[in-house]
Each structure stands twice: as structure tokens, then as C-alpha cells.
Design an enzyme around this catalytic site. Structure first.
Site, PDB file in Angstrom:
ATOM      1  N   SER A   1       0.802  -1.218   0.000  1.00 34.39           N
ATOM      2  CA  SER A   1       0.000   0.000   0.000  1.00 34.39           C
ATOM      3  C   SER A   1       0.838   1.272   0.000  1.00 34.39           C
ATOM      4  O   SER A   1       0.294   2.358  -0.190  1.00 34.39           O
ATOM      5  CB  SER A   1      -0.934   0.003   1.207  1.00 34.39           C
ATOM      6  OG  SER A   1      -0.190   0.290   2.360  1.00 34.39           O
TER       7      SER A   1
ATOM      8  N   LYS B   1       3.087   4.622   7.857  1.00 33.84           N
ATOM      9  CA  LYS B   1       2.081   5.655   7.598  1.00 33.84           C
ATOM     10  C   LYS B   1       2.776   6.946   7.165  1.00 33.84           C
ATOM     11  O   LYS B   1       3.941   7.160   7.468  1.00 33.84           O
ATOM     12  CB  LYS B   1       1.277   5.949   8.876  1.00 33.84           C
ATOM     13  CG  LYS B   1       0.508   4.785   9.442  1.00 33.84           C
ATOM     14  CD  LYS B   1      -0.821   4.594   8.735  1.00 33.84           C
ATOM     15  CE  LYS B   1      -1.604   3.456   9.383  1.00 33.84           C
ATOM     16  NZ  LYS B   1      -2.799   3.112   8.633  1.00 33.84           N
TER      17      LYS B   1
END
Lengths: 443, 118
Positions: B39, B76
Site C-alpha cells: 500500500s 504511515k
């Protein structure tokens, strides 16, 4: 009253809180906030507890088999000692501390003494170092993720005591002691703090000396500091007086900047299960001897004597057996083959088929620097022969360093090793082996 | 000792390029992690990458950080949103996570390099 700061220099003791447990949680975030204990060699005893495990009242040093059930019931996570990880984190910790302290004495895997200068005017005993300690603590936490405690005082014995107080602060020992940091030289009156430390907890006191003090009503660090020196000298000799001087703020134990050359090297382990055959004992002694020889070569030393010791388990039965045998080498050596030839006959002598053994070890003694080639009339070995053996050892050590220990080994060490150390709950070598890196999820 | 003429190149000897030196500024605070999942492809970080994480780097908006979320290391983006810090995934299925005042410790380290073979 008794302000302890003496002069401008201060001694600091910095150590890791629950070091092994903290290292485990750093590389495995699933452990954060969970009760966790780390076991000693061979999954023997509890040697480190996370704050959460401590809060559950799990005692330090408890043999694992005695508390295994209780730990399971309480949901405590159990890990074997992961020495590769702790050694790496220790090196990181010490190099960060070296940035903070000019002179550092590495005292153990997770503690170090340092020398500091008190800032501010000398007239009032120098400034308070509590803030400095807090900054150090934050820096270590940020860069390494490890909590440390900082004790600052005039001498090593005092610093050790201050470090104890720094840790106690977090556990409700009262005000004054900042969280994880305590500067004994900055408090207005040190007496109540010294009073709060039991005589047994004074660094270096030993069991015999502590008992001697207790019999005379000397129950705290403060009482030891204030008792007449003459009486102490008569009862405990120079050791007691030195401790007292240190407690009074007079340094008697200088900082050891360079570790002293080792005079002995020992490799010793418990077996996963008792050894009852000579073949297994020979394998174990051979393995420990080779490991000790490797250490010796890394320390650039040779051994003049070798001792093998064995013992049965202290936990089962009544017939405890412990024995040792020593041999003096005709020519000091660090050659694995020479040391094996000396050690294996001793293993045979110590073996007793009716006494299953729980632990054995090899102690190398009379260590000397390996810089001089030695000759012996009765053991002819030419300089050329010695040089060749040395080259061979260097190749073996190089291969084992590069491809993992045990890549090249002596056949006497055995291959199966059913007796070898049990580390059933070992975490991965998360900072020292590429194949063992922790995963980070991209999601 | 070796005798004879000194090599004319001796004065120009330099040590060979060392990737550690090129990629690691603070050895004691640098850790390696293995990336799992795709991702963060948008940030150039691929599944299986060797991630170099430096805990000494101050987390700033726009950096990729390793955060501890539900007991796991998670990659993140650190962003600033209406005066608050938040952790954003590069993937739309995952909602952003607002960071409160006591949440500093959730940021484990700053990712500074991702290494993958071609």
C-alpha cells in the site's frame, strides 16, 4: 544538614530499567504494555520483568518451573534470553552514553558509571544536575526506545544509591526524587534518603558485612556512614572503611576507563536435561572448551591452566555432586586442539555414571598476552609450527564469524547435542540477522 | 617488511565506498525492518523492501513513519490536518488516525530509505 556534594566533580550511574524485557518490547510492539518476563540461560529463572509483570507481583529470580502455571494463568508472556539482541542494544546504549559523559566506565551489559562536572559556581557546591539527567533520559528514550535510570552523587557507592532512589521514585517512594533521575548532591539534606536505603542494599556490602552491621544495629546506609570508623576497621577491615568513605562523599573507587586484562575466562552452561553418559559430557566439555578458546584468541591471550567443573542439580534428590579438576599446560596456549587434549581427560575423570549432571563448565586460567612466542625444552614446537597453528585458528575464527558460529567445529563437540541449552521461547535476532527482521505492515 | 619502491598510488588511497556510510547517519539509533504489503507503493516503498528507520530523526509532516498500531509496526504518512497530527495510510480503505496529546510514543521511528532489488 549534611549536603553531600563535594567539590566540582560528580559521579553518575546510568542503567537500563528491566533491560532485557525493554529490549524485547522495543523490537516486538505486540509486547508493549503487556506483562512479560525473560528467563535466564536454559530457561532457568526469571531474570527480567516488565513493569506490568512486576505489578502482578511476579518475583525476580524465581525458577521458571515453579511459576510456569501461575504465569500462564495470569497471561504473562515468557521469553528466553536473546543475547544477540541484548548485546547489540547494549553497544548502542553505551555509544549514546559516551556522547553525554566524558569518561565512561562500562560496568555491565546495561549499566555504566561516568564522571561529570557540576555546572555553576563552585562556592555553593555546584549546580543541580537533575535537569541534565532528565535530558539524557529523554534522549536515550527517543533514540533507542529504552528507559534508563540516572543516579548522580559524589562517589560510585553514592551514585549507585542515588540510582536506586531514582527507580524507587516511580514506585511511590515520595517526593524529591524526580522520575527516573535523582541527584543526591542537589538535595538540601541527604540524611533521610540515606536512611531509606537498607544496609543490605548498599552497593558492595556483601552478605557477611551486612550481617555484621545488622548485629550492631547498623540498619541503613546512613547508619553505616555515621558509625565510628575505628570500630568498622576492626570489624570489617579496609573494605568496610572504603564503603564508609564513599558514603561520606570521599571517592575511593576510581573510574576504570579501560577494562583490566582478563585473568580468567569461563564458559559454563546448564544442560537442557541431565547428562548421564560420558559421550555427552565429552561433547559438552569439548563445545565449551572450543568456545573458551575462541574467546581467548579474541582477547589476544593464552591460557596456562585449565579447569573443568561439573555439578548435579540442586533441585532433585539428596545426593548433590560437584567436582572439579585442573591441569597445568606445559606451554601456555590458545589453540583449540591443545586445550581439547587437556580438557577431555578431565571430563573422563569427573564423570560418575550414578550422578546425572546438570551443569558443567570450562575455566581457563593464568592468562597471559599472546604477543610473545614461547618455547619449552620438553615441548619442542618451532616458531614455524606455532605460526601455522595460529594461521589455522585465524581461518576457523574468521569462518565462524562470517557464516555463524559452529560453521567450522571440532568433531569432539558432537552434532546432535541433545544436552544443549534450552531456549524454547527465543525471540528473533531482530537487529543482527537480515532473515530475522521484524515486519512493518504497509496498509 | 616489504622493501622496494613505494607505489606512486599510495598517496591517493581512499577507502572504498561504504553503503553504511551513505545510508546511515546515526548508527546507534538506526534499525532495519522488512516491509510487508504494497500500500505504500505510491511513496516508492514496495512489498519485501528493506526499510532503514532512524529513531533520531525528528518526525515532521510529510515524512513516512513507522507507527505502533494495535501492537504491530505499521507504515504511515505523518501529516498535519487542522492543527492536529495524523497518520494517513496510502490506501483508501484505511481511515486516517488522529494523534492525541499522549500519542507521541506511537511514532516508533522515521523511515529514511527503502531498499529493493530491481
Amino acid at each position: 544538614m549534611a549536603r553531600l556534594a563535594s567539590g566540582r566533580e560528580a559521579t553518575v550511574l546510568i542503567d537500563g530499567n528491566n533491560f532485557y524485557a525493554s529490549c524485547e518490547a522495543l523490537l516486538d510492539p505486540a509486547l508493549i504494555g503487556r506483562p512479560l518476563v525473560v528467563l535466564s540461560n536454559n530457561d532457568g529463572c526469571i531474570v527480567s520483568r516488565s513493569a506490568e509483570a512486576r505489578a502482578l507481583g511476579i518475583p525476580m529470580g524465581q525458577p521458571y518451573f515453579q511459576v510456569q502455571r501461575q504465569l500462564e494463568r495470569l497471561g504473562v508472556i515468557v521469553r528466553s534470553s536473546n543475547y544477540a539482541l541484548y548485546a547489540d542494544m547494549s553497544q548502542r546504549l553505551m555509544s549514546v552514553l559516551e556522547e553525554w559523559v566524558e569518561e565512561l566506565e562500562i560496568y555491565s551489559i546495561d549499566e555504566a558509571f561516568g564522571l561529570l562536572h557540576r555546572p555553576g559556581p563552585a562556592s555553593d557546591g555546584g549546580g543541580d544536575l537533575t535537569d541534565w539527567g532528565r535530558r539524557l533520559r529523554r534522549d536515550v528514550q527517543r533514540r533507542l526506545g529504552l528507559p534508563v535510570a540516572v543516579g548522580i552523587a559524589a562517589t560510585k557507592v553514592q551514585a549507585k544509591l542515588a540510582n536506586r532512589l531514582a527507580k524507587a521514585a516511580g514506585r511511590g517512594m515520595g517526593q524529591g526524587a524526580g522520575e527516573g533521575v535523582f541527584d543526591l548532591g542537589a538535595v538540601a539534606d541527604a540524611d533521610p534518603w540515606l536512611e531509606a536505603v537498607a544496609i543490605e542494599d548498599v552497593w558492595g556490602i556483601g552478605r557477611r558485612l551486612a550481617r555484621w552491621c545488622r548485629l550492631r544495629g547498623i540498619a541503613s546506609a546512613r547508619a553505616l556512614r555515621d558509625m565510628p570508623s575505628g570500630e568498622l576497621r576492626r570489624g570489617c577491615g579496609v573494605v568496610g572503611v572504603r564503603l564508609q568513605q564513599e558514603l561520606r562523599g570521599i571517592a575511593c573507587l576510581p573510574l576504570e576507563r579501560l577494562p583490566a586484562a582478563k585473568r580468567e575466562t569461563c564458559v559454563s552452561r546448564s544442560f537442557s536435561r541431565p547428562i548421564a553418559t560420558l559421550a555427552h559430557l565429552r561433547e559438552a566439555i569439548a563445545t565449551y572448551t572450543c568456545r573458551a578458546a575462541e574467546k581467548l584468541r579474541r582477547q589476544h591471550q593464552r591460557a596456562g591452566a585449565l579447569t573443568v567443573f561439573v555439578r548435579s542439580s540442586p533441585f532433585n534428590g539428596t545426593s548433590f555432586y560437584a567436582n572439579a579438576a585442573t591441569v597445568t599446560l606445559p606451554l601456555a596456549s590458545h589453540d583449540s586442539a591443545v586445550l581439547l587434549a587437556a580438557a577431555l581427560p578431565l571430563a573422563e575423570r569427573l564423570f560418575n555414571p550414578h550422578k546425572p549432571l546438570q551443569k558443567a563448565g570450562v575455566l581457563l586460567q593464568q592468562l597471559q598476552p599472546d604477543t610473545l612466542l614461547q618455547h619449552h625444552l620438553l615441548v619442542p614446537q618451532s616458531a614455524e609450527q606455532q605460526r601455522r597453528r595460529q594461521a589455522l585458528m585465524a581461518v576457523v575464527d574468521g569462518l565462524n564469524r562470517r557464516y555463524g558460529s559452529g560453521t567450522v567445529q571440532w568433531a569432539a563437540c558432537g552434532l546432535q547435542r541433545p544436552w544443549a541449552m534450552r531456549r524454547g521461547r527465543l525471540s528473533r535476532a531482530a537487529t543482527t540477522r537480515l532473515a530475522d527482521l521484524p515486519l512493518v505492515h504497509a496498509g | 617488511m616489504a622493501a622496494g619502491f613505494p607505489s606512486p598510488a599510495d598517496d591517493y588511497v581512499e577507502s572504498r565506498i561504504d553503503l553504511n556510510e551513505a545510508l546511515i547517519r546515526h548508527p546507534s539509533s538506526t534499525f532495519f525492518l522488512r516491509v510487508s504489503g504494497d500500500s505504500m507503493r505510491g511513496a516508492g516503498i514496495l512489498d519485501g523492501d528493506l526499510l532503514v528507520v532512524d529513531r533520531a530523526v525528528e518526525p515532521r509532516a510529510g515524512l513516512v513513519v513507522v507507527a505502533v498500531i494495535e501492537g504491530a509496526f505499521t507504515l504511515k504518512h505523518l501529516r498535519r490536518h487542522r492543527g492536529r497530527w495524523r497518520l494517513e495510510a496510502a490506501h483508501p480503505d484505511y481511515p486516517p488516525l488522529e494523534l492525541g496529546d499522549g500519542d507521541d510514543s506511537r511514532i516508533w521511528g522515521v523511515a529514511i530509505h527503502a531498499i529493493h532489488s530491481l
